[in-house]
Design an enzyme around this catalytic site. Structure first.
Site, PDB file in Angstrom:
ATOM      1  N   ASP A 102       0.859  -1.182   0.000  1.00 14.59           N
ATOM      2  CA  ASP A 102       0.000   0.000   0.000  1.00 14.59           C
ATOM      3  C   ASP A 102       0.905   1.245   0.000  1.00 14.59           C
ATOM      4  O   ASP A 102       1.808   1.330  -0.817  1.00 14.59           O
ATOM      5  CB  ASP A 102      -0.973  -0.062   1.185  1.00 14.59           C
ATOM      6  CG  ASP A 102      -1.995   1.055   1.206  1.00 14.59           C
ATOM      7  OD1 ASP A 102      -3.016   0.954   0.500  1.00 14.59           O
ATOM      8  OD2 ASP A 102      -1.768   2.044   1.925  1.00 14.59           O
ATOM      9  N   HIS A 295      -7.058  -6.274  -1.520  1.00 16.30           N
ATOM     10  CA  HIS A 295      -6.007  -5.288  -1.291  1.00 16.30           C
ATOM     11  C   HIS A 295      -5.051  -5.660  -0.163  1.00 16.30           C
ATOM     12  O   HIS A 295      -3.861  -5.351  -0.231  1.00 16.30           O
ATOM     13  CB  HIS A 295      -6.652  -3.936  -0.974  1.00 16.30           C
ATOM     14  CG  HIS A 295      -5.659  -2.833  -0.777  1.00 16.30           C
ATOM     15  ND1 HIS A 295      -4.856  -2.371  -1.798  1.00 16.30           N
ATOM     16  CD2 HIS A 295      -5.312  -2.117   0.332  1.00 16.30           C
ATOM     17  CE1 HIS A 295      -4.082  -1.399  -1.334  1.00 16.30           C
ATOM     18  NE2 HIS A 295      -4.330  -1.229  -0.056  1.00 16.30           N
TER      19      HIS A 295
END
Length: 321
Positions: A102, A295
């Site tokens: 991320d 994610h």
């Protein structure tokens, strides 16, 4: 014998960083993203340590148990990469492999770009390497008629903080359980906030236990969200600072891992970057897209991610184990 894990404070680059570390061997630094913590690497730390590496995962600047400077300008990519350079030195090492997920991925990519003498190999999870566009990112969004991307929502100090800190348990449950599987989750509907119609009874995915969630909740109740949000408030400033590296490649061995259902790599900005990342990474050794994954890839698909990371590390920084 299993390597002993430890936590503590390391002073680096003028601030104090809370770190988790385990193992002996070549140094591997793990950089988490938003809204996460070093705890997000809980499955990787012991696995990489067992494979013969010294693994260190800090709470990044502004997060968890690490210091959170008050000044928004203290969260530029230079400051954060500086933290990682300082951390390597503070640990008594000269070089490391750096891995980020991320927001931690841009930190890892830029660390490799800025300091190839320190970071000999790099892996990014969920966020492709940087392509420095011809204009400021926020200006570019507005020029394209976009006014409600989440980067834009995060810009005004206090707005997102108020939403997220109103009910930290609901915020973290929504963020981690919902993830970013829907590209529309990256856009903020008027008067609806980033979380939208959050469901306090949203079931947790199999990879996240109630105890894991409680760890994140406790940390963010203590720290608040401002430190992490300040990273977003430097997006345009980072564009200005990185001008000298326009079109510069990252030449170290590189690895990319993402989930096929992650809107960050299928949505507005990410898909094109995934397709073209070899332009920036001429020594990309593998591009692993895990089918059906979202994610929070290193938590969601820990075994697959660990296997890929260990194979990569064995090639770029062989240990004696």
């Amino acid at each position: 014998m299993e390597a002993v894990s430890s936590t503590g404070i390391v002073k680096a680059n003028g601030i104090e960083l809370f770190v988790r570390q385990q193992g002996e061997g070549p140094l591997v630094v793990l950089c988490h993203g938003w809204p996460e913590l070093s705890y997000s690497w809980r499955h990787q730390i012991p696995a990489l340590a067992a494979a013969g590496y010294r693994v260190v995962a800090p709470d990044m600047r502004g997060f968890g148990g690490s210091q959170a400077p008050a000044d928004i300008g203290a969260y530029t990519i230079f400051d954060i990469v500086g933290d990682m350079v300082g951390l390597v030195g503070a640990l008594g090492e000269r070089q490391a492999v750096i891995i980020g997920h991320d927001w931690g991925a841009p930190v890892a990519w830029h660390a490799a770009l800025f300091r190839p003498d320190v970071f000999t190999a790099v892996a990014g999870l969920s966020v492709p390497p940087p392509f420095r566009g011809r204009g400021r990112p926020l200006d570019t969004l507005r020029a394209g008629g976009i006014e409600n991307f989440y980067w834009q929502y995060f810009q005004t100090p206090g707005v997102a903080e108020a939403e997220f800190e109103r009910d930290v348990m609901l915020t973290m449950r929504t963020m981690l359980a919902r993830g970013f599987s829907d590209p529309q989750s990256l856009f903020v509907a008027p008067d609806n906030g980033f979380l939208g119609q959050a469901n306090p009874d949203l079931p947790l995915p199999p990879w996240l236990s109630e105890a894991d969630l409680a760890h994140f909740i406790a940390a963010y109740r203590t720290s608040g969200f401002r430190g992490g949000l300040n990273w977003y408030r430097n997006i345009d400033r980072n564009w200005e600072l990185t001008a000298p590296w326009q079109d510069a490649p990252i030449r170290q061995p590189a690895l990319f891992i993402a989930g096929s259902e992650d809107a960050v790599v299928t949505g507005l900005i990410g898909a094109k970057r995934v397709q073209e990342m070899e332009r920036v990474l001429p020594n990309l050794t593998r591009k692993l897209i895990i089918e059906g994954a979202g994610h929070w890839i290193q938590q969601e698909c820990a075994d697959e991610v660990n296997a890929a990371l260990i194979a990569f590390l064995n090639d770029v920084a062989p240990s004696d184990a």
